[in-house]
Design a protein around this motif. Structure first.
Motif, PDB file in Angstrom:
ATOM      1  N   GLN A  41      -9.644  15.074   2.637  1.00  0.00           N
ATOM      2  CA  GLN A  41     -10.144  15.042   1.401  1.00  0.00           C
ATOM      3  C   GLN A  41     -10.044  13.405   0.874  1.00  0.00           C
ATOM      4  O   GLN A  41     -10.582  13.296  -0.028  1.00  0.00           O
ATOM      5  CB  GLN A  41      -9.525  15.784   0.416  1.00  0.00           C
ATOM      6  N   ALA A  42      -9.092  12.854   1.561  1.00  0.00           N
ATOM      7  CA  ALA A  42      -8.588  11.376   1.140  1.00  0.00           C
ATOM      8  C   ALA A  42      -9.542  10.094   1.320  1.00  0.00           C
ATOM      9  O   ALA A  42     -10.300  10.563   2.599  1.00  0.00           O
ATOM     10  CB  ALA A  42      -7.306  11.068   1.296  1.00  0.00           C
ATOM     11  N   ASP A  43      -9.855   9.203   0.649  1.00  0.00           N
ATOM     12  CA  ASP A  43     -10.314   7.973   1.095  1.00  0.00           C
ATOM     13  C   ASP A  43      -9.382   7.154   1.718  1.00  0.00           C
ATOM     14  O   ASP A  43     -10.040   6.400   2.784  1.00  0.00           O
ATOM     15  CB  ASP A  43     -10.742   7.022  -0.178  1.00  0.00           C
ATOM     16  N   VAL A  44      -8.005   7.194   1.415  1.00  0.00           N
ATOM     17  CA  VAL A  44      -7.089   6.292   2.229  1.00  0.00           C
ATOM     18  C   VAL A  44      -5.939   7.182   2.462  1.00  0.00           C
ATOM     19  O   VAL A  44      -5.441   7.943   1.689  1.00  0.00           O
ATOM     20  CB  VAL A  44      -6.844   5.195   1.205  1.00  0.00           C
ATOM     21  N   LYS A  45      -5.726   7.206   3.633  1.00  0.00           N
ATOM     22  CA  LYS A  45      -4.255   7.638   4.055  1.00  0.00           C
ATOM     23  C   LYS A  45      -3.004   6.600   3.764  1.00  0.00           C
ATOM     24  O   LYS A  45      -3.090   5.612   4.189  1.00  0.00           O
ATOM     25  CB  LYS A  45      -4.211   8.224   5.534  1.00  0.00           C
ATOM     26  N   VAL A  46      -1.951   7.106   3.102  1.00  0.00           N
ATOM     27  CA  VAL A  46      -0.874   6.085   2.829  1.00  0.00           C
ATOM     28  C   VAL A  46       0.423   6.677   3.343  1.00  0.00           C
ATOM     29  O   VAL A  46       0.879   7.750   3.194  1.00  0.00           O
ATOM     30  CB  VAL A  46      -0.910   5.945   1.200  1.00  0.00           C
ATOM     31  N   PHE A  47       1.144   5.567   3.465  1.00  0.00           N
ATOM     32  CA  PHE A  47       2.463   5.939   3.866  1.00  0.00           C
ATOM     33  C   PHE A  47       3.563   5.217   2.899  1.00  0.00           C
ATOM     34  O   PHE A  47       3.169   3.912   2.826  1.00  0.00           O
ATOM     35  CB  PHE A  47       2.774   5.557   5.385  1.00  0.00           C
ATOM     36  N   VAL A  48       4.425   5.883   2.593  1.00  0.00           N
ATOM     37  CA  VAL A  48       5.570   5.055   1.657  1.00  0.00           C
ATOM     38  C   VAL A  48       6.559   4.402   2.483  1.00  0.00           C
ATOM     39  O   VAL A  48       7.189   5.267   3.176  1.00  0.00           O
ATOM     40  CB  VAL A  48       6.177   5.989   0.718  1.00  0.00           C
ATOM     41  N   HIS A  95       2.305   5.308  11.526  1.00  0.00           N
ATOM     42  CA  HIS A  95       1.212   5.082  12.471  1.00  0.00           C
ATOM     43  C   HIS A  95       0.079   5.881  12.224  1.00  0.00           C
ATOM     44  O   HIS A  95      -1.035   5.590  12.636  1.00  0.00           O
ATOM     45  CB  HIS A  95       1.546   5.353  13.928  1.00  0.00           C
ATOM     46  N   GLN A  96       0.026   7.001  11.165  1.00  0.00           N
ATOM     47  CA  GLN A  96      -1.030   7.790  10.657  1.00  0.00           C
ATOM     48  C   GLN A  96      -1.733   7.256   9.510  1.00  0.00           C
ATOM     49  O   GLN A  96      -2.966   7.438   9.215  1.00  0.00           O
ATOM     50  CB  GLN A  96      -0.656   9.161  10.318  1.00  0.00           C
ATOM     51  N   ALA A  97      -1.036   6.103   8.925  1.00  0.00           N
ATOM     52  CA  ALA A  97      -1.770   5.453   7.540  1.00  0.00           C
ATOM     53  C   ALA A  97      -2.478   4.208   7.858  1.00  0.00           C
ATOM     54  O   ALA A  97      -2.535   3.716   8.669  1.00  0.00           O
ATOM     55  CB  ALA A  97      -0.437   4.973   6.872  1.00  0.00           C
ATOM     56  N   ASP A  98      -3.397   4.305   6.909  1.00  0.00           N
ATOM     57  CA  ASP A  98      -4.488   3.033   6.670  1.00  0.00           C
ATOM     58  C   ASP A  98      -3.627   2.186   5.812  1.00  0.00           C
ATOM     59  O   ASP A  98      -3.927   0.982   6.172  1.00  0.00           O
ATOM     60  CB  ASP A  98      -5.710   3.637   5.869  1.00  0.00           C
ATOM     61  N   LEU A  99      -2.893   2.431   5.119  1.00  0.00           N
ATOM     62  CA  LEU A  99      -2.332   1.481   4.101  1.00  0.00           C
ATOM     63  C   LEU A  99      -0.823   1.940   3.948  1.00  0.00           C
ATOM     64  O   LEU A  99      -0.385   2.979   3.618  1.00  0.00           O
ATOM     65  CB  LEU A  99      -2.804   1.559   2.767  1.00  0.00           C
ATOM     66  N   LEU A 100       0.191   1.068   4.042  1.00  0.00           N
ATOM     67  CA  LEU A 100       1.558   0.999   3.963  1.00  0.00           C
ATOM     68  C   LEU A 100       1.829   0.389   2.417  1.00  0.00           C
ATOM     69  O   LEU A 100       1.434  -0.623   2.050  1.00  0.00           O
ATOM     70  CB  LEU A 100       2.329   0.203   5.027  1.00  0.00           C
ATOM     71  N   ILE A 101       2.398   1.435   1.744  1.00  0.00           N
ATOM     72  CA  ILE A 101       2.867   0.986   0.315  1.00  0.00           C
ATOM     73  C   ILE A 101       4.261   1.122   0.220  1.00  0.00           C
ATOM     74  O   ILE A 101       5.153   1.791   1.016  1.00  0.00           O
ATOM     75  CB  ILE A 101       1.954   1.836  -0.752  1.00  0.00           C
ATOM     76  N   HIS A 102       5.016   0.490  -0.724  1.00  0.00           N
ATOM     77  CA  HIS A 102       6.278   0.556  -1.163  1.00  0.00           C
ATOM     78  C   HIS A 102       6.122   0.580  -2.810  1.00  0.00           C
ATOM     79  O   HIS A 102       5.747  -0.283  -3.756  1.00  0.00           O
ATOM     80  CB  HIS A 102       7.122  -0.666  -0.710  1.00  0.00           C
ATOM     81  N   PHE A 103       6.856   1.566  -3.439  1.00  0.00           N
ATOM     82  CA  PHE A 103       6.907   1.809  -4.931  1.00  0.00           C
ATOM     83  C   PHE A 103       8.079   0.812  -5.420  1.00  0.00           C
ATOM     84  O   PHE A 103       9.235   0.831  -4.966  1.00  0.00           O
ATOM     85  CB  PHE A 103       7.275   3.161  -5.156  1.00  0.00           C
ATOM     86  N   VAL A 104       7.708   0.015  -6.502  1.00  0.00           N
ATOM     87  CA  VAL A 104       8.774  -1.017  -6.943  1.00  0.00           C
ATOM     88  C   VAL A 104       9.008  -0.490  -8.388  1.00  0.00           C
ATOM     89  O   VAL A 104       8.287   0.380  -8.975  1.00  0.00           O
ATOM     90  CB  VAL A 104       8.080  -2.325  -7.181  1.00  0.00           C
ATOM     91  N   LYS A 105      10.099  -1.024  -8.928  1.00  0.00           N
ATOM     92  CA  LYS A 105      10.578  -0.582 -10.159  1.00  0.00           C
ATOM     93  C   LYS A 105       9.885  -1.179 -11.418  1.00  0.00           C
ATOM     94  O   LYS A 105       9.973  -0.620 -12.716  1.00  0.00           O
ATOM     95  CB  LYS A 105      12.004  -1.062 -10.350  1.00  0.00           C
ATOM     96  N   TYR A 106       9.376  -2.244 -11.159  1.00  0.00           N
ATOM     97  CA  TYR A 106       8.907  -3.152 -12.323  1.00  0.00           C
ATOM     98  C   TYR A 106       7.361  -3.584 -12.081  1.00  0.00           C
ATOM     99  O   TYR A 106       7.167  -4.072 -10.949  1.00  0.00           O
ATOM    100  CB  TYR A 106       9.965  -4.352 -12.700  1.00  0.00           C
TER     101      TYR A 106
END
Length: 122
Positions: A41-48, A95-106
């Motif tokens: 269902q997703a446009d982009v697969k994301v890994f945190v 390895h499953q992700a299109d985009l690697l993200i990291h959540f930041v505090k600010y």
């Protein structure tokens, strides 16, 4: 005479191109995202990621839709998928992700680390 006939056409083409680019720039989607239940269902697969330096994009979660950025890492999570500009799915492994993200505090920490992946969120 060649220049007389060609030059006005070049001006029209340049003006048209400028207008088209302007309209494209003002219609860039805000980063309102919806987290889907299934990958298909997703446009982009994301890994945190655990660490900032591992991420393509540093993401700051905003509280209100009007605070969402324009592809700058400031995301507003919608409750329904029709409200979202992008549908994402959180995967279990990088390895499953299109985009690697990291959540930041600010919010000032949000932004792209690897700009070559920016197209994924347009």
């Amino acid at each position: 005479t060649f220049i007389k006939h060609t030059f006005p056409g070049m001006i029209k083409k340049t003006v048209f191109t400028g207008i088209a680019l302007f309209l494209l720039s003002i219609s860039l989607p805000a980063q309102k995202v919806f987290s889907t239940q299934y990958a298909h269902q997703a446009d982009v697969k994301v890994f945190v990621t655990d660490y900032e330096h591992q991420a393509d994009l540093k993401v700051f979660k905003v509280e209100y839709p009007h605070q969402a950025g324009e592809n700058d890492g400031k995301w507003f999570f919608t409750k329904n998928d029709p409200q979202a500009d992008k549908k994402i799915f959180f995967v279990d492994y990088s390895h499953q992700a299109d985009l690697l993200i990291h959540f930041v505090k600010y919010n000032h920490q949000a932004g792209w680390r690897k700009k070559e992946k920016m197209y994924l969120m347009f």
